[in-house]
Every structure is written in structure tokens, then in C-alpha cells.
Design an enzyme around this catalytic site. Structure first.
Site, PDB file in Angstrom:
ATOM      1  N   GLU A  74      14.580  -7.728  10.004  1.00 31.34           N
ATOM      2  CA  GLU A  74      14.323  -7.491  11.598  1.00 31.34           C
ATOM      3  C   GLU A  74      13.376  -8.543  12.202  1.00 31.34           C
ATOM      4  O   GLU A  74      12.438  -9.233  11.530  1.00 31.34           O
ATOM      5  CB  GLU A  74      13.638  -6.189  11.866  1.00 31.34           C
ATOM      6  N   CYS A 103      10.003  -6.862   0.168  1.00 31.37           N
ATOM      7  CA  CYS A 103       8.779  -7.331  -0.168  1.00 31.37           C
ATOM      8  C   CYS A 103       8.487  -6.900  -1.455  1.00 31.37           C
ATOM      9  O   CYS A 103       8.594  -5.608  -1.774  1.00 31.37           O
ATOM     10  CB  CYS A 103       7.888  -7.182   0.910  1.00 31.37           C
ATOM     11  N   CYS A 152       1.809  -3.312  -0.779  1.00 31.27           N
ATOM     12  CA  CYS A 152       0.619  -2.934   0.195  1.00 31.27           C
ATOM     13  C   CYS A 152       0.901  -1.317   0.378  1.00 31.27           C
ATOM     14  O   CYS A 152       2.051  -0.912   1.050  1.00 31.27           O
ATOM     15  CB  CYS A 152       0.624  -3.713   1.532  1.00 31.27           C
ATOM     16  N   CYS A 203       2.392  -0.128   4.104  1.00 35.51           N
ATOM     17  CA  CYS A 203       3.467  -1.166   5.013  1.00 35.51           C
ATOM     18  C   CYS A 203       4.996  -0.594   4.321  1.00 35.51           C
ATOM     19  O   CYS A 203       5.073  -0.403   3.466  1.00 35.51           O
ATOM     20  CB  CYS A 203       3.237  -2.523   4.350  1.00 35.51           C
TER      21      CYS A 203
END
Ligand code: SAH
Length: 344
Positions: free
Chosen positions: A90, A110, A114, A117
């Protein structure tokens, strides 16, 4: 087939020369590519036999618009692009007074983990190619009709975990025969992979380095950002100072305000010290709630008190405006929804 959109104009020129083509052919091709054509057939000033020869050697990969959402509130546009191999990423286009900013993804997924997130929930799928990042900028501009003047590497992924491809993307973005955008209008955001800072500083790019700090102490930071483990806030601050010394450019700290986690007075006072140590600007981000997460945004009261402490101590602080709040425009949430609907 070779990904020609990831090649610099001078590399195209070199290969064309080796093929015995006149120099102006490479220029023509680079110009077409920068304009956003999706095939060699469209390059009308090339002889037909050359077009078909190039078709066999090189691929021009442009993404398809899988979803497009436009905010009724502020005109923010969010794209979900379908890549060649079926993956989706995105990109968000935001309209500011100073120009249009595009927020791009640098990895499919990713691996930084985190806790607040959405982008990291499914882990890292693969690295993105330089051409794919460039297409996020170029195709957003072409589709929206909005001239892009600023680029932030703040979408899904950790740019420093895809270092070489990101550096090549920046060269393409900055190239006078490419997108021709000044790197002064680019921000690169990192969760703090300090082992890459020297490498980045030595390239002497004019970009802004944004460090996702989110907590000024190891205990809090490690809890919400696994990337802090084995590195630590002290080492991060040292790396930031060195970066500024080498490049002459200030870094900025990103700080998402999370209710009861990093938003107390103690955190604010520690953050003041950290910001002063480094000479950093602080950008506070109201946390975007992620469906799968137990974290909530700080209350207005806590946010205000936090800002006051920073301001009274002379720290340069801004609060990020929430754009596109009506269209899931935050951090990986559109892709996440798409992936979830595919799993069903
Ligand atoms: N990997 C890079 C860039 C991607 S995220 C980095 O960590 O900096 C861009 C910014 O959005 C980072 O500061 C990130 O911590 C922040 N972010 C992620 N999820 C968020 C959420 N739910 N609310 C607010 N900010 C968030």
C-alpha cells in the site's frame, strides 16, 4: 527477463551501447520509462524491430490498482497495488499546504515486530525491488493526477533492512533523467537499525532521517519494539549524533503516543534529555488503533501534558495531523484487510 525500471539511465545507456545501438536510443527509452509507459510497444519513436528485441530482453513491470480509497474528509488517497508475483503493497498520497506527499512501502511485510504496528503482523514476505518503490511514486502521481513533491519511506517495511534496493530506488527517484525529485524532499524512517547508519551517512544524501523512538528508555522501548534488543537507546542516540556530525543534518524522532505505555511525565522528561542530546526534532503521532492490538491512543489530557513538558523544556515538537482516518490510512491496515480476506 531483466527489470529495466530498476536500472539507472546510465546503465541502460551502457547496455544499449554494448548492443551496438546509437546513444540516443537509450535516452528515448529512459524518457518513456520516466513517463510511465507499461510496454515497449508504446515507445513510438523506436523502430518496430527494436521494440520487439527489447521486449525479449527486458520487462517493464507496472502494478495494478487493486483498491483505491479516497478520504471524503481531506482528500487523502490510499492505493493497494498488486505486484507482478501476486503480492500487494500500500501507498498513501497526502495533501499538505506545501505539496503532495506520498508515503511508500519498502518491503512486502516487515520483520521488526513492533507491538503497535499492523504491517508486521504477517512477518516479512519479501524485499521490494527498486522499480516497485519507484512505481509507488510514479503510478500514484499518474493515477491521481496529483504532482508528487515529497516522498516519505514510512509505509510498510523497514527501509534499512532492504538497504541496497532502497539506495538504488533513491538514485532513481533523484535522477535528472528519472523522477528528478530532490532528496531534500525525502524522509526515511527507521526503527533504529544502527549498524546501517554509518553506511547511510557516508552516502551524504540530503534526506531527513526519522528515527522511530517511541520510548526514551530501554525497558519501555524493548517491550514495544523488539529491534531495541541488543542495540539499546544509548547506542541509538550515539548513532544519531554521529549521523548528524557526518551529514550536518538533524534527525527527527517519531513518537507514537500509547495510552499508559510511553506517555507519562517520566517518559516526557526522559525524552527531553534524549532530544537535547541529539538535537532532534520530536514528531508526536497519535497512535492509530490496530484491530489486533491491545494498545490504545493516549488521552487528549495526557497528550497535552506531554507536549507542554517538551515545549517548556525548549524541545522542538510537532503533532502529526491525522489524515485519511476514514479510509484505514494508517500503517499497513489496508493490506492487512486484503490479506485477511484472501485467507478466508
Ligand atoms: N520501519 C520504519 C518505517 C515504517 S513505519 C520505522 O519503523 O520507522 C512509519 C512510522 O509509523 C514509524 O514511526 C512507526 O513506528 C509508526 N507506526 C506504526 N504503527 C503505528 C500505529 N499504529 N500508530 C501510529 N504510528 C505507527
Amino acid at each position: 527477463m531483466k527489470d529495466i525500471l530498476s536500472m539507472l539511465p546510465e546503465e541502460i545507456a551502457q547496455e544499449f551501447k554494448a548492443m551496438g545501438l546509437p546513444a540516443f536510443r537509450a535516452k528515448q527509452v529512459s524518457q518513456w520509462l520516466a513517463r510511465g509507459v507499461a510496454s515497449f510497444e508504446e515507445m513510438q519513436n523506436l523502430p518496430l524491430d527494436l521494440r520487439s528485441r527489447l521486449c525479449e530482453l527486458y520487462g517493464i513491470y507496472r502494478p495494478a490498482v487493486l483498491r483505491k480509497q479516497v478520504s471524503a474528509k481531506d482528500g487523502t488517497i490510499k492505493y493497494l497495488w498488486g505486484l507482478e508475483d501476486g503480492n500487494a503493497v500500500e501507498t498513501v498520497v497526502m495533501k499538505y499546504r506545501y505539496g503532495n506527499t506520498v508515503c511508500i512501502s519498502t518491503q512486502v511485510g516487515c520483520r521488526q515486530g513492533c507491538a503497535f504496528c499492523a504491517s508486521t503482523i504477517g512477518g516479512l514476505v519479501r524485499q521490494m525491488e527498486p522499480s516497485e518503490m519507484l512505481n509507488e511514486v510514479l503510478c500514484s502521481q499518474l493515477d491521481s493526477g496529483e504532482k508528487i513533491s515529497h516522498v516519505v519511506l514510512m509505509g510498510t517495511g523497514e527501509p534499512l533492512d532492504n538497504f541496497d534496493n532502497v539506495m538504488r530506488f533513491l538514485s532513481l527517484l533523484n535522477h535528472p533523467e528519472g523522477f528528478n525529485l530532490s532528496l531534500r524532499h525525502v524522509s526515511l524512517s527507521t526503527c533504529g537499525l544502527i549498524e546501517r547508519f554509518t553506511d547511510l551517512a557516508e552516502r551524504d544524501l540530503q534526506l531527513t532521517l526519522a528515527v522511530s523512538l517511541h520510548a526514551p528508555d530501554d525497558e519501555t522501548r524493548t517491550k514495544i519494539m523488539p529491534a531495541n534488543r541488543g542495540r539499546g537507546v544509548d547506542a541509538l542516540m550515539k548513532a544519531c549524533r554521529q549521523y548528524t556530525e557526518t551529514t550536518g543534518r538533524r534527525v527527527s524522532f517519531e513518537y507514537a503516543m500509547i495510552d499508559g505505555v510511553n506517555d507519562t511525565e517520566t517518559h516526557a522528561r526522559l525524552l527531553v534529555q534524549r532530544a537535547k542530546e541529539v538535537g532532534a526534532h520530536v514528531n508526536l503521532i497519535p497512535l492509530n488503533h490496530v484491530e489486533e492490538s491491545r494498545y490504545r491512543p493516549s488521552t487528549q489530557g495526557h497528550l497535552k501534558a506531554f507536549i507542554r513538558i517538551l515545549e517548556e523544556s525548549g524541545v522542538n515538537v510537532t503533532v502529526r495531523r491525522r489524515l485519511g482516518s476514514d479510509i484505514d490510512a494508517s500503517c499497513g491496515q489496508l493490506r492487512r484487510k486484503f490479506e485477511k480476506s484472501r485467507e478466508k
